[in-house]
Design a protein around this motif. Structure first.
Motif, PDB file in Angstrom:
ATOM      1  N   SER A   1       1.977  38.935  48.464  1.00 48.44           N
ATOM      2  CA  SER A   1       2.848  39.405  49.501  1.00 48.44           C
ATOM      3  C   SER A   1       3.355  40.822  49.494  1.00 48.44           C
ATOM      4  CB  SER A   1       4.343  38.412  49.206  1.00 48.44           C
ATOM      5  OG  SER A   1       5.166  38.769  50.028  1.00 48.44           O
ATOM      6  N   ASN A   2       3.368  41.485  50.440  1.00 50.45           N
ATOM      7  CA  ASN A   2       3.662  42.833  50.571  1.00 50.45           C
ATOM      8  C   ASN A   2       4.954  43.001  50.925  1.00 50.45           C
ATOM      9  OD1 ASN A   2       3.253  45.643  50.952  1.00 50.45           O
ATOM     10  ND2 ASN A   2       3.114  45.419  53.046  1.00 50.45           N
ATOM     11  N   ASP A   3       5.098  42.680  52.275  1.00 49.78           N
ATOM     12  CA  ASP A   3       6.653  42.840  52.975  1.00 49.78           C
ATOM     13  C   ASP A   3       6.882  41.482  53.207  1.00 49.78           C
ATOM     14  OD1 ASP A   3       8.857  42.885  54.960  1.00 49.78           O
ATOM     15  OD2 ASP A   3       8.289  45.002  54.858  1.00 49.78           O
ATOM     16  N   ARG A   4       7.997  40.843  52.439  1.00 48.96           N
ATOM     17  CA  ARG A   4       8.212  39.371  52.477  1.00 48.96           C
ATOM     18  C   ARG A   4       8.695  38.845  54.054  1.00 48.96           C
ATOM     19  NH1 ARG A   4       7.077  35.279  53.036  1.00 48.96           N
ATOM     20  NH2 ARG A   4       7.677  33.212  52.318  1.00 48.96           N
ATOM     21  N   ILE A   5       9.630  39.936  54.524  1.00 44.22           N
ATOM     22  CA  ILE A   5      10.222  39.647  55.925  1.00 44.22           C
ATOM     23  C   ILE A   5       8.900  39.690  56.965  1.00 44.22           C
ATOM     24  CG2 ILE A   5      11.731  40.169  57.436  1.00 44.22           C
ATOM     25  CD1 ILE A   5      12.962  39.371  54.739  1.00 44.22           C
TER      26      ILE A   5
ATOM     27  N   GLU B   1      14.117  37.782  43.640  1.00 44.60           N
ATOM     28  CA  GLU B   1      14.195  39.176  44.338  1.00 44.60           C
ATOM     29  C   GLU B   1      13.944  38.935  46.030  1.00 44.60           C
ATOM     30  OE1 GLU B   1      13.053  43.866  43.705  1.00 44.60           O
ATOM     31  OE2 GLU B   1      11.801  42.300  42.965  1.00 44.60           O
ATOM     32  N   THR B   2      12.838  38.279  46.209  1.00 47.38           N
ATOM     33  CA  THR B   2      12.517  38.290  47.695  1.00 47.38           C
ATOM     34  C   THR B   2      13.161  37.413  48.367  1.00 47.38           C
ATOM     35  OG1 THR B   2      10.602  36.663  47.378  1.00 47.38           O
ATOM     36  CG2 THR B   2       9.967  39.173  47.404  1.00 47.38           C
ATOM     37  N   ASN B   3      13.807  36.288  47.752  1.00 49.85           N
ATOM     38  CA  ASN B   3      14.736  35.229  48.463  1.00 49.85           C
ATOM     39  C   ASN B   3      15.997  36.034  48.937  1.00 49.85           C
ATOM     40  OD1 ASN B   3      12.904  33.646  47.400  1.00 49.85           O
ATOM     41  ND2 ASN B   3      14.480  32.862  45.640  1.00 49.85           N
ATOM     42  N   GLU B   4      16.284  36.998  47.984  1.00 47.46           N
ATOM     43  CA  GLU B   4      17.620  37.774  48.419  1.00 47.46           C
ATOM     44  C   GLU B   4      17.255  38.800  49.520  1.00 47.46           C
ATOM     45  OE1 GLU B   4      21.436  39.409  48.690  1.00 47.46           O
ATOM     46  OE2 GLU B   4      20.748  37.451  47.555  1.00 47.46           O
ATOM     47  N   GLU B   5      16.065  39.149  49.614  1.00 50.24           N
ATOM     48  CA  GLU B   5      15.800  40.026  50.677  1.00 50.24           C
ATOM     49  C   GLU B   5      15.540  39.321  52.127  1.00 50.24           C
ATOM     50  OE1 GLU B   5      11.731  41.524  50.372  1.00 50.24           O
ATOM     51  OE2 GLU B   5      12.259  42.629  48.484  1.00 50.24           O
ATOM     52  N   ILE B   6      15.419  37.965  52.069  1.00 51.44           N
ATOM     53  CA  ILE B   6      15.424  37.072  53.124  1.00 51.44           C
ATOM     54  C   ILE B   6      16.925  36.974  53.752  1.00 51.44           C
ATOM     55  CG2 ILE B   6      14.932  34.801  54.075  1.00 51.44           C
ATOM     56  CD1 ILE B   6      12.457  34.481  52.084  1.00 51.44           C
ATOM     57  N   VAL B   7      17.778  36.469  52.732  1.00 49.25           N
ATOM     58  CA  VAL B   7      19.055  36.438  53.115  1.00 49.25           C
ATOM     59  C   VAL B   7      19.673  37.685  53.611  1.00 49.25           C
ATOM     60  CG1 VAL B   7      21.414  36.058  51.885  1.00 49.25           C
ATOM     61  CG2 VAL B   7      19.515  34.612  51.284  1.00 49.25           C
TER      62      VAL B   7
ATOM     63  N   SER C   1       5.839  44.136  40.092  1.00 50.13           N
ATOM     64  CA  SER C   1       6.974  43.131  40.488  1.00 50.13           C
ATOM     65  C   SER C   1       6.520  41.884  40.897  1.00 50.13           C
ATOM     66  CB  SER C   1       7.763  44.019  41.509  1.00 50.13           C
ATOM     67  OG  SER C   1       8.795  43.352  41.842  1.00 50.13           O
ATOM     68  N   ARG C   2       5.526  41.783  41.844  1.00 49.24           N
ATOM     69  CA  ARG C   2       5.209  40.272  42.343  1.00 49.24           C
ATOM     70  C   ARG C   2       4.497  39.462  41.531  1.00 49.24           C
ATOM     71  NH1 ARG C   2       8.358  41.374  46.348  1.00 49.24           N
ATOM     72  NH2 ARG C   2       7.602  42.108  48.194  1.00 49.24           N
ATOM     73  N   MET C   3       3.900  40.009  40.122  1.00 45.20           N
ATOM     74  CA  MET C   3       3.268  39.098  39.296  1.00 45.20           C
ATOM     75  C   MET C   3       4.028  38.948  37.869  1.00 45.20           C
ATOM     76  SD  MET C   3       0.638  38.134  40.768  1.00 45.20           S
ATOM     77  CE  MET C   3      -0.842  37.699  39.684  1.00 45.20           C
ATOM     78  N   THR C   4       5.158  39.565  38.022  1.00 41.40           N
ATOM     79  CA  THR C   4       6.075  39.437  36.590  1.00 41.40           C
ATOM     80  C   THR C   4       7.195  38.467  36.710  1.00 41.40           C
ATOM     81  OG1 THR C   4       7.248  41.627  36.974  1.00 41.40           O
ATOM     82  CG2 THR C   4       5.132  41.670  35.737  1.00 41.40           C
ATOM     83  N   GLY C   5       7.177  37.764  37.836  1.00 40.84           N
ATOM     84  CA  GLY C   5       8.367  36.817  37.774  1.00 40.84           C
ATOM     85  C   GLY C   5       9.812  37.268  37.676  1.00 40.84           C
ATOM     86  N   GLY C   6      10.018  38.361  37.976  1.00 40.39           N
ATOM     87  CA  GLY C   6      11.450  39.053  38.161  1.00 40.39           C
ATOM     88  C   GLY C   6      11.695  40.092  37.037  1.00 40.39           C
ATOM     89  N   ILE C   7      10.804  40.061  36.021  1.00 39.88           N
ATOM     90  CA  ILE C   7      11.062  40.964  34.958  1.00 39.88           C
ATOM     91  C   ILE C   7      11.123  42.293  35.201  1.00 39.88           C
ATOM     92  CG2 ILE C   7      10.059  41.550  32.757  1.00 39.88           C
ATOM     93  CD1 ILE C   7       8.712  38.932  32.337  1.00 39.88           C
ATOM     94  N   ILE C   8      10.085  42.927  36.123  1.00 35.43           N
ATOM     95  CA  ILE C   8      10.313  44.099  36.884  1.00 35.43           C
ATOM     96  C   ILE C   8      10.650  43.896  38.099  1.00 35.43           C
ATOM     97  CG2 ILE C   8       9.091  46.320  36.947  1.00 35.43           C
ATOM     98  CD1 ILE C   8       7.685  45.909  34.676  1.00 35.43           C
ATOM     99  N   ASN C   9      11.803  44.278  38.704  1.00 35.83           N
ATOM    100  CA  ASN C   9      11.999  44.302  40.107  1.00 35.83           C
ATOM    101  C   ASN C   9      11.386  45.427  40.820  1.00 35.83           C
ATOM    102  OD1 ASN C   9      14.038  45.963  39.731  1.00 35.83           O
ATOM    103  ND2 ASN C   9      15.883  44.502  39.689  1.00 35.83           N
TER     104      ASN C   9
END
Length: 805
Positions: free
Chosen positions: A233-237, A254-260, A761-769
């Motif tokens: 995923s590049n740009d989630r929206i 992180e991307t859930n919050e982007e959607i909200v 970011s995408r592959m560290t499960g939120g450890i690095i946002n």
């Protein structure tokens, strides 16, 4: 919407949470509404569900599962029913392991023989790939769970796969690279599709409205789920707007919050989110129902026997001089080659399977009836020359009537994330063959690998059997063919050029640093070789048998072609009869012939059968870039029935009344494409085919590195620390190779060098946002202190946020 009532009970945050993974392999759940997590697992040719650490990258050993032959192997069977049977067994094992979504089959085209993942793909031909994939899907989904066809779309190389921009004209896209997916959707009824990492004509596949909405949703009427490739995923929206339901793996919310925030700001309409949630819920509920209602007791031995049957029908006999095969009774056989003792039976990477049983060649000789006088290793598996091993092998060879020489490629050459750099087998294996030939010329070579090879040494073997990657029962299957217990019926699903330089994509693979241009257009594989009359080593559809077949009495009507097939030899066997169609008009450029149907038939010795192959909606069509739809040109068409693309046995013709619409091309602008001579198409002509300017394919080394630049581009970074880090990684990679740690070296290339910065970011499960990533990029771009401060600040903010939840 099907689940409107449930969706109306959800908060905005809950809806957004369903759009990404819970961890590495599972989707999110909402307990209060009875929405459970789904488990997704790799499953192209066997189930790969990790025994432990399911939140990690997926490199731990999996639960035991039947390792079937890979797709590259099974495609040589040309048997749709067999593909469906494999799917049934794969699906049953998935249900047994409580897996909702099986990530396979993979149906990308074999555009180039060096693609490192060709072992996992079916064919260079979209019709054959699509038909076999549809069989797999029907079989898998007959168990109630979901298949996930991948990788959509135009993902035909591993190098820089997460960032490369595939530049391809619309007609080639539709006719070559999307047709297999179209068949998988329309005939296989796949419940899910995995989007690919790469860009397609400038836009990431996962965000590509033309691919995801115009074609997939609107034209093909696909109503299932789209799932990202892991970290894709590049740009989630933008992904949501294109109709992507599930981002994998977890991004730590992180991307859930982007959607909200996108919905609150008006960037995203909540209706779009609701539609995605609705489709995802359907996948969750229907597959969960199957897991709850189905009880499957896996018969390990039965599944193993099915794997053996599949392998037997997929093995290809390529050469049989002096009828050296099958091995005659009482012939003394010397078994030579590392792959006889430690079989090469599957690919590597995310698809690797932990087999339930593993047949060993040396243990199967007694039941085969072949008399082995001994075994010698002959060569070191990973390419080092060993004169002692060669000498020992030659001493054994002198005592034998026939040599069975097991050669091929090792497991670290064909692997996800890396392309091969040569079509050759290792030099030390050729040295062994040369030495053996001097002492005994009765050599039968058995090849183990999942791809096409160059064979300048072929005149030194009398027999040549390609087992491809034949799964856990492959060793026994190969011996049954060598002994004559099984009459080989496999036929190649890809062309073998004489040398790599002959391939039409040779000058455009794997592309430059930014993009790869498909300048050869639709002329891939046999479509090119047959059109320009280029000599090949083995043509598409080629394979020998221990019997012979004669074709006769062709009859063509508007719906089908009928002919007779006679087994004129002395043993029963199966033949793959192939239907090719060629248009006699030269108004629109086309390959000389294209596969449009096939039939695999068992025929007893002396028996004749009447075969009918029906035409379908793909038999005469082409994609018209002017009208933007499939058309049929009014013309006379040759109907060809062959034993391979180069061995046409019967020809007839039929006039087809078409649409008579506007012609799509000016012939004078596209001389290479009208002649088929596409190995050296110039930029200007390619742009005329594209109908637009082609982007610059090389990096601007002066620009700042951003989210979608790869970590390997640190060699161009402004920061001295970044450049030193890059060369340190190169040194570590070199050390790993020297120490024989090739698996770790390959993982380093796959998961570090070619990963875009956003992948951190995408592959560290939120450890690095992404905010922390901004700090890392500042450091890389020469702002060390400012970047470090940013990184520390955002890290502390993330820690406080998690503590307060």
């Amino acid at each position: 919407m099907k689940y409107r009532e449930i969706i109306e009970k959800m908060t905005l945050e809950e809806k957004a949470s369903l759009m990404s993974g819970k961890d590495y392999w599972t989707s999110n759940d909402i307990e209060r509404l009875g929405i459970k997590s789904m488990f997704l697992a790799d499953g192209s040719y066997g189930i790969r569900k990790q025994k432990k650490a399911s939140d990690k990258i997926g490199l731990n050993i999996g639960n035991p599962s039947t390792c079937f032959p890979t797709a590259a192997t099974i495609s040589n069977s040309w048997n749709e029913d067999l593909a469906e049977k494999i799917g049934e067994y794969l699906g049953a094992e998935a249900v047994d392991q409580k897996i909702n979504v099986l990530l396979g089959p993979a149906i990308n085209m074999k555009r180039n023989p060096l693609c490192g993942r060709n072992f996992e793909y079916f064919s260079e031909d979209p019709y054959l790939a699509g038909k076999l994939a549809a069989g797999y899907i029907r079989g898998i989904q007959s168990n109630g769970i979901a298949a996930c066809v991948k990788h959509f779309a135009v993902n035909n190389q591993e190098q820089r796969r997460m960032t490369i921009d595939t530049i391809v004209d619309e007609r080639t896209l539709r006719e070559i690279y999307l047709t297999a997916f179209e068949i998988a959707v329309k005939e296989g009824k796949t419940k899910s599709i995995m989007s690919s990492y790469n860009k397609v004509n400038g836009t990431y596949a996962n965000e590509n409205i033309h691919l995801m909405k115009d074609i997939l949703r609107e034209e093909w009427k696909f109503n299932g789920c789209v799932i990202t490739d892991w970290g894709g995923s590049n740009d989630r929206i933008r992904g949501l707007l294109a109709g992507n339901e599930l981002e994998m793996p977890s991004t730590g919310g992180e991307t859930n919050e982007e959607i909200v925030q996108a919905i609150k700001s008006g960037r995203l309409n909540e209706k779009v989110l609701d539609e995605c949630v609705d489709r995802l819920l359907d996948l969750i509920f229907t597959t969960e129902k199957a897991l709850n209602e189905s009880y499957v007791k896996i018969d390990i031995e039965k599944h193993h026997r099915i794997s053996q049957r599949v392998a037997e029908e997929s093995i290809v006999l390529l050469k049989n001089k002096d009828n050296i095969l099958p091995i005659k009774p009482n012939k003394k056989v010397a078994v030579i080659g590392e792959f006889a003792k430690e079989a090469r039976y599957q690919g590597a990477g995310s698809s690797i399977v932990n087999p339930t049983i593993l047949d060993n060649t040396l243990d199967c000789f007694e039941e085969s009836g072949i008399v082995s006088i001994g075994y010698e290793q002959g060569f070191e598996r990973y390419g080092k020359t060993n004169k002692k091993l060669i000498s020992n092998a030659c001493e054994l060879a002198k005592k034998a009537d026939v040599i069975l020489l097991y050669i091929g490629l090792d497991e670290y050459v064909e692997v996800e994330g890396l392309d091969r750099n040569t079509m050759s087998i290792p030099k030390n294996q050729i040295e062994l063959l040369d030495a053996l030939y001097k002492v005994n010329k009765n050599i039968v070579a058995i090849i183990s690998c999942g791809c096409a090879l160059e064979m300048p040494w072929i005149n030194k073997v009398k027999g040549l059997l390609h087992g491809y990657l034949a799964g856990q029962a492959g060793a026994r299957s190969i011996l049954r063919v060598l002994s004559g217990d099984v009459n080989p019926s496999g036929k190649l699903a890809e062309t073998y050029p004489i040398k790599y330089e002959d391939t039409p994509s040779y000058n455009n693979f794997p592309g430059e640093e930014v993009s790869v241009e498909y300048r050869e257009g639709p002329y891939i594989g046999y479509r090119y070789y047959d059109t320009v009359h280029k000599e090949v080593l083995f043509p598409f559809g080629y394979g020998l048998s221990y019997t012979t077949f004669e074709y006769s009495d062709i009859e063509v009507n508007k719906n089908s072609v009928t002919f007779k097939l006679n087994n004129s030899g002395s043993v029963a066997g199966m033949e793959v009869a192939q239907l090719y169609v060629g248009c006699k008009s030269d108004k629109i450029f086309r390959p000389k012939k294209e596969l449009k149907g096939f039939a695999k038939v068992f025929i007893n010795a002396g028996e004749t059968k009447t075969i009918k192959i029906y035409f379908d909606d793909k038999t005469f069509r082409y994609f018209n870039v002017k009208t933007n739809r499939w058309e049929i040109e009014s013309a006379e068409y040759e109907i060809m029935i062959g034993a391979s693309s180069a061995d046409i046995r019967l020809i007839d013709s039929i006039w087809i009344e078409g649409n008579n619409t506007e012609l799509p091309y000016d012939k004078s602008n596209l001389p290479s494409y009208y002649s088929g001579k596409v190995t050296d198409v110039g930029l200007e002509e390619f742009e005329k085919l594209m109908g637009k300017k082609v982007p610059i394919s090389t990096l601007d080394k002066k620009k700042k590195l951003g989210y979608n630049d790869t970590i390997s581009q640190c060699k161009y970074a402004k920061s001295l620390i970044a450049r030193i880090s890059y060369y340190l990684m190169i040194f570590i990679h070199w050390i790993l190779i020297k120490l024989g740690k090739r698996e770790k070296a390959n993982i380093m290339v796959m998961s570090i060098f070619n990963m875009p910065f956003r992948g951190i970011s995408r592959m560290t499960g939120g450890i690095i946002n992404m905010s922390m990533l901004d700090g890392i990029l500042m450091i890389v771009n020469g702002k060390f202190f400012k970047g470090t401060a940013k990184l520390i600040k955002e890290k502390n903010k993330l820690v406080r946020s998690k503590r307060n939840k």
